[in-house]
Write a protein that holds these residues in place. Structure first.
Motif, PDB file in Angstrom:
ATOM      1  N   VAL A  34       0.677  -1.410   0.114  1.00  0.00           N
ATOM      2  CA  VAL A  34      -0.316  -0.357   0.070  1.00  0.00           C
ATOM      3  C   VAL A  34       0.857   1.225  -0.249  1.00  0.00           C
ATOM      4  O   VAL A  34       1.745   1.303   0.590  1.00  0.00           O
ATOM      5  CB  VAL A  34      -0.550   0.054   1.254  1.00  0.00           C
ATOM      6  N   LYS A  35       1.022   2.061  -1.167  1.00  0.00           N
ATOM      7  CA  LYS A  35       1.684   3.310  -1.312  1.00  0.00           C
ATOM      8  C   LYS A  35       1.068   4.405  -0.902  1.00  0.00           C
ATOM      9  O   LYS A  35       1.830   5.723  -0.155  1.00  0.00           O
ATOM     10  CB  LYS A  35       2.070   3.542  -2.576  1.00  0.00           C
ATOM     11  N   ASN A  36      -0.323   4.574  -0.115  1.00  0.00           N
ATOM     12  CA  ASN A  36      -1.422   5.722   0.605  1.00  0.00           C
ATOM     13  C   ASN A  36      -1.874   5.599   1.054  1.00  0.00           C
ATOM     14  O   ASN A  36      -2.765   4.747   1.496  1.00  0.00           O
ATOM     15  CB  ASN A  36      -1.011   6.398  -1.029  1.00  0.00           C
ATOM     16  N   ASP A  37      -2.219   6.061   2.552  1.00  0.00           N
ATOM     17  CA  ASP A  37      -3.524   6.272   3.231  1.00  0.00           C
ATOM     18  C   ASP A  37      -5.008   6.166   2.204  1.00  0.00           C
ATOM     19  O   ASP A  37      -4.490   7.324   1.328  1.00  0.00           O
ATOM     20  CB  ASP A  37      -3.519   6.856   4.103  1.00  0.00           C
ATOM     21  N   ALA A  38      -5.409   5.754   2.799  1.00  0.00           N
ATOM     22  CA  ALA A  38      -6.562   6.128   2.085  1.00  0.00           C
ATOM     23  C   ALA A  38      -8.280   5.208   2.663  1.00  0.00           C
ATOM     24  O   ALA A  38      -7.833   4.462   3.272  1.00  0.00           O
ATOM     25  CB  ALA A  38      -6.815   5.283   0.438  1.00  0.00           C
ATOM     26  N   LEU A  39      -8.883   5.582   2.450  1.00  0.00           N
ATOM     27  CA  LEU A  39     -10.932   5.508   2.540  1.00  0.00           C
ATOM     28  C   LEU A  39     -11.331   4.675   1.181  1.00  0.00           C
ATOM     29  O   LEU A  39     -11.234   5.392   0.634  1.00  0.00           O
ATOM     30  CB  LEU A  39     -11.610   6.545   3.246  1.00  0.00           C
ATOM     31  N   PRO A  75     -13.037 -12.510  -3.500  1.00  0.00           N
ATOM     32  CA  PRO A  75     -13.244 -13.005  -4.893  1.00  0.00           C
ATOM     33  C   PRO A  75     -14.931 -12.949  -4.304  1.00  0.00           C
ATOM     34  O   PRO A  75     -15.572 -13.199  -4.855  1.00  0.00           O
ATOM     35  CB  PRO A  75     -13.540 -13.366  -5.673  1.00  0.00           C
ATOM     36  N   ASN A  76     -15.056 -14.387  -3.208  1.00  0.00           N
ATOM     37  CA  ASN A  76     -16.435 -15.086  -3.296  1.00  0.00           C
ATOM     38  C   ASN A  76     -16.928 -14.765  -1.660  1.00  0.00           C
ATOM     39  O   ASN A  76     -18.458 -15.180  -1.575  1.00  0.00           O
ATOM     40  CB  ASN A  76     -16.235 -17.004  -3.167  1.00  0.00           C
ATOM     41  N   LYS A  77     -15.938 -13.679  -1.168  1.00  0.00           N
ATOM     42  CA  LYS A  77     -16.859 -13.513   0.127  1.00  0.00           C
ATOM     43  C   LYS A  77     -16.614 -11.599   0.430  1.00  0.00           C
ATOM     44  O   LYS A  77     -16.126 -10.747   1.264  1.00  0.00           O
ATOM     45  CB  LYS A  77     -15.618 -13.636   1.352  1.00  0.00           C
ATOM     46  N   ILE A  78     -16.430 -10.835  -0.813  1.00  0.00           N
ATOM     47  CA  ILE A  78     -16.929 -10.239  -1.287  1.00  0.00           C
ATOM     48  C   ILE A  78     -17.899  -9.012   0.043  1.00  0.00           C
ATOM     49  O   ILE A  78     -18.740  -9.281  -0.075  1.00  0.00           O
ATOM     50  CB  ILE A  78     -16.486  -8.798  -2.525  1.00  0.00           C
ATOM     51  N   LYS A  79     -17.664  -8.094   0.964  1.00  0.00           N
ATOM     52  CA  LYS A  79     -18.323  -7.216   1.943  1.00  0.00           C
ATOM     53  C   LYS A  79     -18.013  -5.720   1.756  1.00  0.00           C
ATOM     54  O   LYS A  79     -17.414  -5.328   1.679  1.00  0.00           O
ATOM     55  CB  LYS A  79     -17.401  -8.158   3.300  1.00  0.00           C
ATOM     56  N   ALA A  80     -19.281  -5.552   1.919  1.00  0.00           N
ATOM     57  CA  ALA A  80     -19.538  -3.841   1.310  1.00  0.00           C
ATOM     58  C   ALA A  80     -18.595  -3.177   2.468  1.00  0.00           C
ATOM     59  O   ALA A  80     -19.683  -3.972   3.314  1.00  0.00           O
ATOM     60  CB  ALA A  80     -20.723  -4.228   1.323  1.00  0.00           C
ATOM     61  N   GLY A  81     -18.543  -2.078   2.594  1.00  0.00           N
ATOM     62  CA  GLY A  81     -18.359  -0.887   3.687  1.00  0.00           C
ATOM     63  C   GLY A  81     -17.392   0.058   2.771  1.00  0.00           C
ATOM     64  O   GLY A  81     -16.820   0.518   1.625  1.00  0.00           O
ATOM     65  N   ARG A  82     -16.692   0.967   4.321  1.00  0.00           N
ATOM     66  CA  ARG A  82     -15.736   1.910   4.156  1.00  0.00           C
ATOM     67  C   ARG A  82     -14.441   1.304   4.888  1.00  0.00           C
ATOM     68  O   ARG A  82     -14.913   1.121   6.267  1.00  0.00           O
ATOM     69  CB  ARG A  82     -16.582   3.129   4.704  1.00  0.00           C
ATOM     70  N   PHE A  83     -13.651   1.319   4.170  1.00  0.00           N
ATOM     71  CA  PHE A  83     -12.618   0.378   4.668  1.00  0.00           C
ATOM     72  C   PHE A  83     -10.873   1.460   4.771  1.00  0.00           C
ATOM     73  O   PHE A  83     -10.977   2.158   3.748  1.00  0.00           O
ATOM     74  CB  PHE A  83     -12.256  -0.739   3.894  1.00  0.00           C
ATOM     75  N   LYS A  84     -10.729   1.562   6.467  1.00  0.00           N
ATOM     76  CA  LYS A  84      -9.263   2.126   6.219  1.00  0.00           C
ATOM     77  C   LYS A  84      -7.534   1.349   5.618  1.00  0.00           C
ATOM     78  O   LYS A  84      -7.740   0.762   6.254  1.00  0.00           O
ATOM     79  CB  LYS A  84      -9.025   2.633   7.052  1.00  0.00           C
ATOM     80  N   ILE A  85      -6.885   1.763   4.467  1.00  0.00           N
ATOM     81  CA  ILE A  85      -6.196   0.846   4.733  1.00  0.00           C
ATOM     82  C   ILE A  85      -4.915   2.296   4.633  1.00  0.00           C
ATOM     83  O   ILE A  85      -5.179   3.674   4.472  1.00  0.00           O
ATOM     84  CB  ILE A  85      -5.955   0.868   3.070  1.00  0.00           C
ATOM     85  N   GLU A  86      -3.847   1.916   5.161  1.00  0.00           N
ATOM     86  CA  GLU A  86      -2.923   2.757   5.766  1.00  0.00           C
ATOM     87  C   GLU A  86      -1.375   2.250   4.783  1.00  0.00           C
ATOM     88  O   GLU A  86      -1.105   1.350   4.085  1.00  0.00           O
ATOM     89  CB  GLU A  86      -2.437   2.554   6.576  1.00  0.00           C
ATOM     90  N   LYS A  87      -0.472   3.554   4.113  1.00  0.00           N
ATOM     91  CA  LYS A  87       0.624   3.730   3.997  1.00  0.00           C
ATOM     92  C   LYS A  87       1.927   2.499   4.193  1.00  0.00           C
ATOM     93  O   LYS A  87       1.584   2.168   5.957  1.00  0.00           O
ATOM     94  CB  LYS A  87       0.944   4.727   3.536  1.00  0.00           C
ATOM     95  N   GLY A  88       2.321   1.402   3.330  1.00  0.00           N
ATOM     96  CA  GLY A  88       2.689  -0.005   4.117  1.00  0.00           C
ATOM     97  C   GLY A  88       2.489  -1.130   4.461  1.00  0.00           C
ATOM     98  O   GLY A  88       2.817  -1.634   5.225  1.00  0.00           O
TER      99      GLY A  88
END
Length: 339
Positions: A34-39, A75-88
């Motif tokens: 992950v190269k950038n923090d993101a939602l 791919p068979n277990k995708i959940k909807a939502g707002r997820f935070k991912i962080e650099k690194g």
């Protein structure tokens, strides 16, 4: 070829293959990707292809993410939502969070909206369902409850900050507010409303006027008392916020107003023209304001006028004294250019 030479070569090939497999596994699972923090907003019914498109701008290598996702059956277990991912973060960390559905909650601020349309608009800006979906659901809910106007649903909402999942449906969100509403209306509060000879809707309607009138919390029971005194005497409430509401309602709440311009506007919300309470609340009041209506101060006040630069009011039971207070306040408004 000499058999003794073949065996070491075989093991060397195995080592190389194992190294390459291990390197690929490490890259897919444990290497920072992950190269950038993101939602990351993953909509309901999203496909894996949708997720890849959404997450790709924040990754160094989309292929390693795809490899790890497939090996984890994501791919068979995708959940909807707002997820935070962080650099690194690694692919494994990101995918585990997505698989568990560990969302970053939305801080949903419910304000003292003038009408349900404004509420629906804000909900549509902050949650997955758009404002039209929320509004249509509210209209359906009002119809099922036998309310002739969707604005009556204002009584179920309480201004506050709520922590909710981004993909919370209108049904689940309203159920939460309805539960809070039902819990608020204890037998004690219902008895207090009955003692005041007010229905639940009338309590909220009066509270909405008090909400728009007060600036200082300590005045809430006094303002409530004043309006209850006027109601009990059969006097017109003559509340400026109701006239402002009537004027803004006529214009679709597009124009902001700080001062009454036309007290003769023909509207059931104009308490200068019509006696009694308006038909519905003019805003969504806070619980402390509702409680102030249910627990009014013991006064004989019938009039109040704002005192310049204080946020306080001058209260009186004498109409002549009130006229002098009102004249002073109007002169001050004129002097600072508030129209």
């Amino acid at each position: 070829m000499n058999k003794k030479k073949i065996i070491p070569l075989f093991y060397l090939i195995l080592i190389i293959i194992a190294f390459l497999i291990g390197k690929t596994y490490y890259k897919n699972s444990y290497s920072s990707n992950v190269k950038n923090d993101a939602l990351l907003y993953i909509p309901t019914n999203a496909t894996f292809e949708d997720v890849k498109v959404l997450i790709n701008p924040y990754l160094k290598n989309i292929q390693s993410f795809e490899n790890k996702a497939i090996s984890s059956d994501y791919p068979n277990k995708i959940k909807a939502g707002r997820f935070k991912i962080e650099k690194g973060e690694t692919n494994k960390e990101v995918i585990n969070r997505l698989l568990l559905g560990k969302q970053e909650e939305v801080h949903l601020r419910i304000r003292n909206y003038d009408d349900i349309y404004e509420l629906a608009s804000d909900l549509g800006k902050n949650l997955e369902a758009d404002s039209i979906i929320f509004l249509n659901y509210f209209k359906k809910e009002a119809l099922e409850k036998g309310f002739p106007d969707v604005e009556e649903l204002k009584i179920y909402f309480t201004p506050e900050t709520y922590f909710v999942n981004w993909n919370t449906s209108p049904e689940k969100l309203f159920a939460r507010f309805e539960k809070n509403h039902n819990n608020f209306w204890t037998e004690e509060r219902l008895n207090k409303a009955k003692k005041l000879n007010l229905s639940k809707l009338e309590v909220y309607t009066l509270a909405s006027i008090v909400q728009r009138e007060y600036m200082k919390k300590e005045e809430l029971p006094i303002i409530s008392s004043l309006y209850l005194n006027r109601l009990n005497k059969g006097m017109k409430l003559q509340s400026d916020p109701t006239v402002i509401y009537a004027e803004r309602k006529k214009q679709g709440f597009k124009v902001m107003m700080k001062r009454v311009k036309n007290i003769s506007i023909d509207s059931p919300y104009n308490t200068y023209k019509y006696k009694g309470l308006p038909p519905l609340p003019i805003c969504i009041p806070n619980d402390i304001v509702v409680d102030a209506v249910l627990n009014p101060a013991n006064t004989n006040y019938l009039f109040m006028c704002a005192i310049k630069n204080t946020g306080m009011h001058a209260f009186t039971a004498d109409d002549k004294e009130h006229m002098l207070n009102a004249k002073k306040y109007r002169q001050w408004l004129d002097s600072i250019g508030i129209k």
